[in-house]
Motif scaffolding. Structure first.
Motif, PDB file in Angstrom:
ATOM      1  N   PRO A  93      45.744  81.009  18.414  1.00  0.00           N
ATOM      2  CA  PRO A  93      47.003  80.302  18.783  1.00  0.00           C
ATOM      3  C   PRO A  93      47.015  79.913  20.465  1.00  0.00           C
ATOM      4  O   PRO A  93      46.431  80.522  21.203  1.00  0.00           O
ATOM      5  CB  PRO A  93      48.048  81.351  18.516  1.00  0.00           C
ATOM      6  N   LYS A  94      47.767  78.757  20.475  1.00  0.00           N
ATOM      7  CA  LYS A  94      47.984  77.992  21.807  1.00  0.00           C
ATOM      8  C   LYS A  94      49.090  78.787  22.587  1.00  0.00           C
ATOM      9  O   LYS A  94      50.243  79.098  21.879  1.00  0.00           O
ATOM     10  CB  LYS A  94      47.904  76.893  21.992  1.00  0.00           C
ATOM     11  N   HIS A  95      48.802  79.269  23.730  1.00  0.00           N
ATOM     12  CA  HIS A  95      49.964  79.723  24.548  1.00  0.00           C
ATOM     13  C   HIS A  95      50.499  78.781  25.914  1.00  0.00           C
ATOM     14  O   HIS A  95      49.472  78.518  26.527  1.00  0.00           O
ATOM     15  CB  HIS A  95      49.737  81.214  24.916  1.00  0.00           C
ATOM     16  N   PHE A  96      51.565  78.423  25.998  1.00  0.00           N
ATOM     17  CA  PHE A  96      51.893  77.844  27.058  1.00  0.00           C
ATOM     18  C   PHE A  96      53.110  78.569  27.962  1.00  0.00           C
ATOM     19  O   PHE A  96      53.732  79.466  27.508  1.00  0.00           O
ATOM     20  CB  PHE A  96      52.779  76.384  26.710  1.00  0.00           C
ATOM     21  N   THR A  97      53.084  78.314  29.186  1.00  0.00           N
ATOM     22  CA  THR A  97      54.205  78.830  30.034  1.00  0.00           C
ATOM     23  C   THR A  97      54.866  77.733  30.563  1.00  0.00           C
ATOM     24  O   THR A  97      54.449  76.725  30.710  1.00  0.00           O
ATOM     25  CB  THR A  97      53.668  79.777  30.977  1.00  0.00           C
ATOM     26  N   GLU A  98      56.047  78.216  31.125  1.00  0.00           N
ATOM     27  CA  GLU A  98      56.953  77.205  31.694  1.00  0.00           C
ATOM     28  C   GLU A  98      56.323  76.693  32.965  1.00  0.00           C
ATOM     29  O   GLU A  98      55.786  77.724  33.922  1.00  0.00           O
ATOM     30  CB  GLU A  98      58.294  78.043  32.284  1.00  0.00           C
ATOM     31  N   GLY A  99      56.404  75.185  33.326  1.00  0.00           N
ATOM     32  CA  GLY A  99      55.786  74.824  34.374  1.00  0.00           C
ATOM     33  C   GLY A  99      54.324  74.350  34.068  1.00  0.00           C
ATOM     34  O   GLY A  99      53.764  73.455  34.804  1.00  0.00           O
ATOM     35  N   ASP A 100      53.784  74.550  32.893  1.00  0.00           N
ATOM     36  CA  ASP A 100      52.500  74.038  32.408  1.00  0.00           C
ATOM     37  C   ASP A 100      52.738  72.579  32.319  1.00  0.00           C
ATOM     38  O   ASP A 100      53.165  72.066  31.738  1.00  0.00           O
ATOM     39  CB  ASP A 100      52.149  74.855  31.228  1.00  0.00           C
ATOM     40  N   TYR A 143      53.215  61.738  22.715  1.00  0.00           N
ATOM     41  CA  TYR A 143      54.185  61.592  23.698  1.00  0.00           C
ATOM     42  C   TYR A 143      53.371  61.175  25.113  1.00  0.00           C
ATOM     43  O   TYR A 143      54.082  60.780  26.048  1.00  0.00           O
ATOM     44  CB  TYR A 143      54.976  62.674  23.840  1.00  0.00           C
ATOM     45  N   GLY A 144      52.012  61.736  25.258  1.00  0.00           N
ATOM     46  CA  GLY A 144      51.389  61.476  26.556  1.00  0.00           C
ATOM     47  C   GLY A 144      51.502  62.681  27.457  1.00  0.00           C
ATOM     48  O   GLY A 144      51.376  63.956  26.910  1.00  0.00           O
ATOM     49  N   LEU A 145      51.579  62.403  28.860  1.00  0.00           N
ATOM     50  CA  LEU A 145      51.577  63.555  29.516  1.00  0.00           C
ATOM     51  C   LEU A 145      53.149  64.073  29.932  1.00  0.00           C
ATOM     52  O   LEU A 145      53.970  63.422  29.670  1.00  0.00           O
ATOM     53  CB  LEU A 145      51.237  63.186  31.233  1.00  0.00           C
ATOM     54  N   GLY A 146      53.187  65.581  29.902  1.00  0.00           N
ATOM     55  CA  GLY A 146      54.252  66.159  30.415  1.00  0.00           C
ATOM     56  C   GLY A 146      54.313  67.408  30.879  1.00  0.00           C
ATOM     57  O   GLY A 146      53.286  68.003  31.419  1.00  0.00           O
ATOM     58  N   ARG A 147      55.515  68.152  31.161  1.00  0.00           N
ATOM     59  CA  ARG A 147      55.591  69.343  31.595  1.00  0.00           C
ATOM     60  C   ARG A 147      56.394  70.158  30.811  1.00  0.00           C
ATOM     61  O   ARG A 147      57.618  69.919  30.376  1.00  0.00           O
ATOM     62  CB  ARG A 147      56.043  69.328  33.126  1.00  0.00           C
ATOM     63  N   VAL A 148      56.161  71.452  30.572  1.00  0.00           N
ATOM     64  CA  VAL A 148      56.812  72.637  29.729  1.00  0.00           C
ATOM     65  C   VAL A 148      57.986  73.051  30.508  1.00  0.00           C
ATOM     66  O   VAL A 148      58.038  73.302  31.670  1.00  0.00           O
ATOM     67  CB  VAL A 148      56.044  73.718  29.210  1.00  0.00           C
ATOM     68  N   ILE A 149      59.190  72.587  29.918  1.00  0.00           N
ATOM     69  CA  ILE A 149      60.446  73.098  30.608  1.00  0.00           C
ATOM     70  C   ILE A 149      60.827  74.715  30.216  1.00  0.00           C
ATOM     71  O   ILE A 149      61.101  75.256  31.100  1.00  0.00           O
ATOM     72  CB  ILE A 149      61.459  72.116  30.051  1.00  0.00           C
ATOM     73  N   ALA A 181      58.538  77.319  19.358  1.00  0.00           N
ATOM     74  CA  ALA A 181      58.644  75.851  19.991  1.00  0.00           C
ATOM     75  C   ALA A 181      58.480  75.911  21.407  1.00  0.00           C
ATOM     76  O   ALA A 181      58.746  76.963  22.064  1.00  0.00           O
ATOM     77  CB  ALA A 181      59.607  75.074  19.559  1.00  0.00           C
ATOM     78  N   ALA A 182      58.270  74.924  21.986  1.00  0.00           N
ATOM     79  CA  ALA A 182      58.027  74.442  23.350  1.00  0.00           C
ATOM     80  C   ALA A 182      58.991  73.291  23.777  1.00  0.00           C
ATOM     81  O   ALA A 182      58.736  72.205  22.926  1.00  0.00           O
ATOM     82  CB  ALA A 182      56.698  74.330  24.036  1.00  0.00           C
ATOM     83  N   LEU A 183      59.758  73.370  24.687  1.00  0.00           N
ATOM     84  CA  LEU A 183      60.461  72.142  24.912  1.00  0.00           C
ATOM     85  C   LEU A 183      59.674  71.323  26.334  1.00  0.00           C
ATOM     86  O   LEU A 183      59.561  72.123  27.384  1.00  0.00           O
ATOM     87  CB  LEU A 183      61.853  72.358  25.601  1.00  0.00           C
ATOM     88  N   VAL A 184      59.302  70.351  26.109  1.00  0.00           N
ATOM     89  CA  VAL A 184      58.421  69.389  26.993  1.00  0.00           C
ATOM     90  C   VAL A 184      59.226  68.277  27.399  1.00  0.00           C
ATOM     91  O   VAL A 184      59.775  67.564  26.647  1.00  0.00           O
ATOM     92  CB  VAL A 184      57.242  69.075  26.282  1.00  0.00           C
ATOM     93  N   ASP A 185      59.075  68.144  28.847  1.00  0.00           N
ATOM     94  CA  ASP A 185      59.636  66.890  29.461  1.00  0.00           C
ATOM     95  C   ASP A 185      58.431  65.825  29.475  1.00  0.00           C
ATOM     96  O   ASP A 185      57.558  66.124  30.428  1.00  0.00           O
ATOM     97  CB  ASP A 185      60.375  67.302  30.688  1.00  0.00           C
ATOM     98  N   PHE A 186      58.591  64.650  28.971  1.00  0.00           N
ATOM     99  CA  PHE A 186      57.804  63.739  28.908  1.00  0.00           C
ATOM    100  C   PHE A 186      58.173  62.406  30.210  1.00  0.00           C
ATOM    101  O   PHE A 186      57.561  61.384  30.125  1.00  0.00           O
ATOM    102  CB  PHE A 186      57.248  63.094  27.776  1.00  0.00           C
ATOM    103  N   LYS A 204      46.961  72.110  26.950  1.00  0.00           N
ATOM    104  CA  LYS A 204      47.145  72.322  28.492  1.00  0.00           C
ATOM    105  C   LYS A 204      46.274  71.712  29.420  1.00  0.00           C
ATOM    106  O   LYS A 204      44.952  71.577  29.164  1.00  0.00           O
ATOM    107  CB  LYS A 204      47.259  73.951  28.692  1.00  0.00           C
ATOM    108  N   LEU A 205      46.668  71.178  30.449  1.00  0.00           N
ATOM    109  CA  LEU A 205      45.797  70.397  31.422  1.00  0.00           C
ATOM    110  C   LEU A 205      45.413  71.369  32.512  1.00  0.00           C
ATOM    111  O   LEU A 205      46.052  72.451  32.933  1.00  0.00           O
ATOM    112  CB  LEU A 205      46.383  69.303  31.964  1.00  0.00           C
TER     113      LEU A 205
END
Length: 73
Positions: free
Chosen positions: A24-31, A38-44, A51-56, A72-73
């Motif tokens: 499973p993939k794990h993301f944190t705020e700010g990743d 959708y392209g490039l974004g940042r996890v809010i 789920a993850a809320l992402v700002d694109f 994740k980049l």
């Protein structure tokens, strides 16, 4: 009602490799992330395991777990 299908089991004598469960993939705020649609974004924000809320930039999108199209980049 129909009964849900049981997962197929791997036979030890099979010439094919056993199916691998992806980690499973794990993301944190700010990743910083990239999404196939959708392209490039940042996890809010993160709803752990859900789920993850992402700002694109042009829009904010709620991406559901298991995040198949997001890395994740």
């Amino acid at each position: 009602m129909t009964k849900p299908a049981a997962p197929k089991r791997h036979l030890p004598t099979s010439p094919f490799k056993a199916p691998v469960t992806p980690t499973p993939k794990h993301f944190t705020e700010g990743d910083q992330v990239t999404h196939d649609v959708y392209g490039l974004g940042r996890v809010i924000s993160i709803e752990e395991g859900i789920a993850a809320l992402v700002d694109f930039g042009s829009e904010q999108v709620r991406i559901l777990s298991p995040y198949a199209k997001m890395t994740k980049l």
